[in-house]
Every structure is written in structure tokens, then in C-alpha cells.
Design a protein around this motif. Sequence first.
Motif, PDB file in Angstrom:
ATOM      1  N   ALA A  16       0.843  -1.189   0.000  1.00  0.00           N
ATOM      2  CA  ALA A  16       0.000   0.000   0.000  1.00  0.00           C
ATOM      3  C   ALA A  16       0.877   1.237   0.000  1.00  0.00           C
ATOM      4  O   ALA A  16       1.931   1.269   0.631  1.00  0.00           O
ATOM      5  N   PRO A  17       0.472   2.294  -0.693  1.00  0.00           N
ATOM      6  CA  PRO A  17       1.252   3.537  -0.668  1.00  0.00           C
ATOM      7  C   PRO A  17       1.191   4.140   0.735  1.00  0.00           C
ATOM      8  O   PRO A  17       0.250   3.907   1.479  1.00  0.00           O
ATOM      9  N   PRO A  18       2.229   4.943   1.078  1.00  0.00           N
ATOM     10  CA  PRO A  18       2.229   5.535   2.417  1.00  0.00           C
ATOM     11  C   PRO A  18       1.064   6.519   2.567  1.00  0.00           C
ATOM     12  O   PRO A  18       0.678   7.213   1.635  1.00  0.00           O
ATOM     13  N   THR A  19       0.559   6.592   3.773  1.00  0.00           N
ATOM     14  CA  THR A  19      -0.550   7.500   4.049  1.00  0.00           C
ATOM     15  C   THR A  19      -0.011   8.903   4.256  1.00  0.00           C
ATOM     16  O   THR A  19       1.198   9.116   4.395  1.00  0.00           O
ATOM     17  N   LYS A  20      -0.924   9.870   4.334  1.00  0.00           N
ATOM     18  CA  LYS A  20      -0.526  11.263   4.538  1.00  0.00           C
ATOM     19  C   LYS A  20       0.181  11.424   5.878  1.00  0.00           C
ATOM     20  O   LYS A  20       1.145  12.195   5.984  1.00  0.00           O
ATOM     21  N   GLU A  21      -0.251  10.725   6.910  1.00  0.00           N
ATOM     22  CA  GLU A  21       0.387  10.821   8.217  1.00  0.00           C
ATOM     23  C   GLU A  21       1.814  10.283   8.179  1.00  0.00           C
ATOM     24  O   GLU A  21       2.728  10.853   8.770  1.00  0.00           O
ATOM     25  N   GLU A  22       2.000   9.165   7.481  1.00  0.00           N
ATOM     26  CA  GLU A  22       3.330   8.582   7.345  1.00  0.00           C
ATOM     27  C   GLU A  22       4.260   9.519   6.569  1.00  0.00           C
ATOM     28  O   GLU A  22       5.419   9.692   6.911  1.00  0.00           O
ATOM     29  N   LYS A  23       3.722  10.123   5.492  1.00  0.00           N
ATOM     30  CA  LYS A  23       4.522  11.082   4.715  1.00  0.00           C
ATOM     31  C   LYS A  23       4.895  12.298   5.569  1.00  0.00           C
ATOM     32  O   LYS A  23       6.027  12.770   5.541  1.00  0.00           O
ATOM     33  N   ALA A  24       3.927  12.809   6.334  1.00  0.00           N
ATOM     34  CA  ALA A  24       4.174  13.974   7.186  1.00  0.00           C
ATOM     35  C   ALA A  24       5.201  13.644   8.263  1.00  0.00           C
ATOM     36  O   ALA A  24       6.095  14.449   8.568  1.00  0.00           O
ATOM     37  N   ALA A  25       5.100  12.443   8.874  1.00  0.00           N
ATOM     38  CA  ALA A  25       6.047  12.028   9.905  1.00  0.00           C
ATOM     39  C   ALA A  25       7.452  11.892   9.312  1.00  0.00           C
ATOM     40  O   ALA A  25       8.443  12.312   9.931  1.00  0.00           O
ATOM     41  N   ALA A  26       7.563  11.312   8.136  1.00  0.00           N
ATOM     42  CA  ALA A  26       8.866  11.154   7.485  1.00  0.00           C
ATOM     43  C   ALA A  26       9.456  12.521   7.139  1.00  0.00           C
ATOM     44  O   ALA A  26      10.658  12.764   7.325  1.00  0.00           O
ATOM     45  N   LEU A  27       8.620  13.427   6.643  1.00  0.00           N
ATOM     46  CA  LEU A  27       9.079  14.779   6.310  1.00  0.00           C
ATOM     47  C   LEU A  27       9.537  15.516   7.562  1.00  0.00           C
ATOM     48  O   LEU A  27      10.569  16.201   7.550  1.00  0.00           O
ATOM     49  N   GLN A  28       8.791  15.380   8.654  1.00  0.00           N
ATOM     50  CA  GLN A  28       9.138  16.046   9.917  1.00  0.00           C
ATOM     51  C   GLN A  28      10.467  15.496  10.457  1.00  0.00           C
ATOM     52  O   GLN A  28      11.309  16.258  10.938  1.00  0.00           O
ATOM     53  N   ALA A  29      10.675  14.197  10.370  1.00  0.00           N
ATOM     54  CA  ALA A  29      11.927  13.591  10.830  1.00  0.00           C
ATOM     55  C   ALA A  29      13.104  14.101   9.995  1.00  0.00           C
ATOM     56  O   ALA A  29      14.182  14.406  10.521  1.00  0.00           O
ATOM     57  N   GLN A  30      12.884  14.218   8.687  1.00  0.00           N
ATOM     58  CA  GLN A  30      13.941  14.706   7.803  1.00  0.00           C
ATOM     59  C   GLN A  30      14.264  16.176   8.124  1.00  0.00           C
ATOM     60  O   GLN A  30      15.417  16.563   8.183  1.00  0.00           O
ATOM     61  N   ARG A  31      13.250  16.980   8.345  1.00  0.00           N
ATOM     62  CA  ARG A  31      13.462  18.398   8.693  1.00  0.00           C
ATOM     63  C   ARG A  31      14.205  18.521  10.017  1.00  0.00           C
ATOM     64  O   ARG A  31      15.081  19.365  10.178  1.00  0.00           O
ATOM     65  N   GLY A  32      13.826  17.694  11.000  1.00  0.00           N
ATOM     66  CA  GLY A  32      14.506  17.723  12.299  1.00  0.00           C
ATOM     67  C   GLY A  32      15.987  17.403  12.166  1.00  0.00           C
ATOM     68  O   GLY A  32      16.834  18.047  12.785  1.00  0.00           O
ATOM     69  N   ALA A  33      16.294  16.398  11.367  1.00  0.00           N
ATOM     70  CA  ALA A  33      17.694  16.019  11.157  1.00  0.00           C
ATOM     71  C   ALA A  33      18.465  17.162  10.486  1.00  0.00           C
ATOM     72  O   ALA A  33      19.593  17.485  10.877  1.00  0.00           O
ATOM     73  N   TRP A  34      17.866  17.780   9.474  1.00  0.00           N
ATOM     74  CA  TRP A  34      18.524  18.898   8.790  1.00  0.00           C
ATOM     75  C   TRP A  34      18.696  20.091   9.715  1.00  0.00           C
ATOM     76  O   TRP A  34      19.717  20.773   9.677  1.00  0.00           O
ATOM     77  N   ASN A  35      17.696  20.375  10.532  1.00  0.00           N
ATOM     78  CA  ASN A  35      17.812  21.490  11.474  1.00  0.00           C
ATOM     79  C   ASN A  35      18.958  21.279  12.451  1.00  0.00           C
ATOM     80  O   ASN A  35      19.694  22.220  12.770  1.00  0.00           O
ATOM     81  N   GLU A  36      19.132  20.058  12.932  1.00  0.00           N
ATOM     82  CA  GLU A  36      20.248  19.758  13.824  1.00  0.00           C
ATOM     83  C   GLU A  36      21.585  19.977  13.122  1.00  0.00           C
ATOM     84  O   GLU A  36      22.508  20.562  13.692  1.00  0.00           O
ATOM     85  N   VAL A  37      21.685  19.499  11.888  1.00  0.00           N
ATOM     86  CA  VAL A  37      22.930  19.651  11.132  1.00  0.00           C
ATOM     87  C   VAL A  37      23.224  21.128  10.883  1.00  0.00           C
ATOM     88  O   VAL A  37      24.351  21.595  11.064  1.00  0.00           O
ATOM     89  N   ILE A  38      22.208  21.883  10.493  1.00  0.00           N
ATOM     90  CA  ILE A  38      22.389  23.311  10.199  1.00  0.00           C
ATOM     91  C   ILE A  38      22.753  24.074  11.468  1.00  0.00           C
ATOM     92  O   ILE A  38      23.649  24.934  11.459  1.00  0.00           O
ATOM     93  N   THR A  39      22.085  23.762  12.566  1.00  0.00           N
ATOM     94  CA  THR A  39      22.377  24.435  13.836  1.00  0.00           C
ATOM     95  C   THR A  39      23.798  24.150  14.292  1.00  0.00           C
ATOM     96  O   THR A  39      24.522  25.062  14.717  1.00  0.00           O
ATOM     97  N   GLU A  40      24.221  22.911  14.204  1.00  0.00           N
ATOM     98  CA  GLU A  40      25.582  22.532  14.609  1.00  0.00           C
ATOM     99  C   GLU A  40      26.623  23.217  13.731  1.00  0.00           C
ATOM    100  O   GLU A  40      27.638  23.713  14.219  1.00  0.00           O
ATOM    101  N   ALA A  41      26.380  23.251  12.426  1.00  0.00           N
ATOM    102  CA  ALA A  41      27.312  23.923  11.510  1.00  0.00           C
ATOM    103  C   ALA A  41      27.371  25.418  11.805  1.00  0.00           C
ATOM    104  O   ALA A  41      28.443  26.025  11.753  1.00  0.00           O
ATOM    105  N   GLY A  42      26.229  26.018  12.128  1.00  0.00           N
ATOM    106  CA  GLY A  42      26.202  27.441  12.463  1.00  0.00           C
ATOM    107  C   GLY A  42      26.998  27.740  13.729  1.00  0.00           C
ATOM    108  O   GLY A  42      27.726  28.735  13.797  1.00  0.00           O
ATOM    109  N   LYS A  43      26.881  26.875  14.732  1.00  0.00           N
ATOM    110  CA  LYS A  43      27.637  27.062  15.975  1.00  0.00           C
ATOM    111  C   LYS A  43      29.135  26.953  15.721  1.00  0.00           C
ATOM    112  O   LYS A  43      29.915  27.772  16.212  1.00  0.00           O
TER     113      LYS A  43
END
Length: 185
Positions: A16-43
Amino acid sequence: VTIMIVWYIIKFFMAAPPTKEEKAAALQAQRGAWNEVITEAGKKSKVRREEKELKEYEKGLQNRASAVIDNLKDAFDASADAIHALDRKNPADAIKDVDKFEMLLKRTWRNLRTLQSYAKGEDRQKIEHIRAQVDAVHVFIIDKVKGKIPRKADANWNTAIDSIRKELVNQRGSSGAIFKELKAL
């Protein structure tokens, strides 16, 4: 191998294709990971930039302080020359060397003003204190030594220059504290 190909084709169409909730959760996890990387690089970038600015500031302070140290060294060398001229009973050289001493103290004071305008925080306060010391020596030389040296060496030369010589020796001795404070910058 054929069985594996068939298995994956069936699994592909049966999954079955992923549901909207699964897509949103995956997108949120990806954004969180990028935010951590960007914040660490900025520091890290900020820390490197601050270290670089501090090194440049210290290097600039040392470069500007070296001119002041050279002027002060020349000034106190001129005072030593004046003391030797007084000991040799040579009033012309003594007057010339005292004038040079006074002129170099004035130049040191001006260079300290430039150094003080460059300095920041606590360094600025230290330089202001050093400037006050140099100004005190300068005023003292003008008041107690300059213009007080007799124009001719006569019989009472030693008594006439004794107080002047003592003042020059005392002021030359006070240079050690000024040099120590300048080197500490």
C-alpha cells in the motif's frame, strides 16, 4: 533469481502507498535532522569566526603596541644618553638628549592614543593607565629637567646638575613598569 524478481514485482503492486500521516512524519523527521545539522554547523562557524576575530585583534594590538614600545625604548635611551652627557660635563649634548627624550615621550603618548582607540574593553583601560603614566613622566621632565640644565660647564657643575641627574635616573627607572604593562597586552 527469477523467483526473486517475481516476488519483488508482486510485493511492489501489493504494498500500500504511504498515508498522509506517514509522509508527514517522514518529512518532519527529515526536517529535524537537517535542522540539527544546520544548527551545529552554524555554531561551529560562529566559534571559528570569533576565534579568527580574536586572533586578528590580538595581532593588530601587538603590531600597534610594538610601535609604542619602540618609541618608549628610544625615549629612555635618549634619557640614558642625557645622563652620560651630564656625567661627561657636556651641556650641549645633555640639552639635545633631554629635548629628544621629551619629544619621544610625546610621540609615545600620541601612539598610545591611537592604540587606545583600537583597543577594546579591559585592554582599553590598561592602555589608558599606561598613557597616564607616560604623560606623568612627560610633564615631570618638562617641569623638573627641561630648561634647567646650565648652558656651560663651570666649577659648580656637579652641584648644579645633581638634582637633574637624579630626576633623569628616577624617570628612567620607572620605565620598567611601563614596559612590563605594554608587554602584557
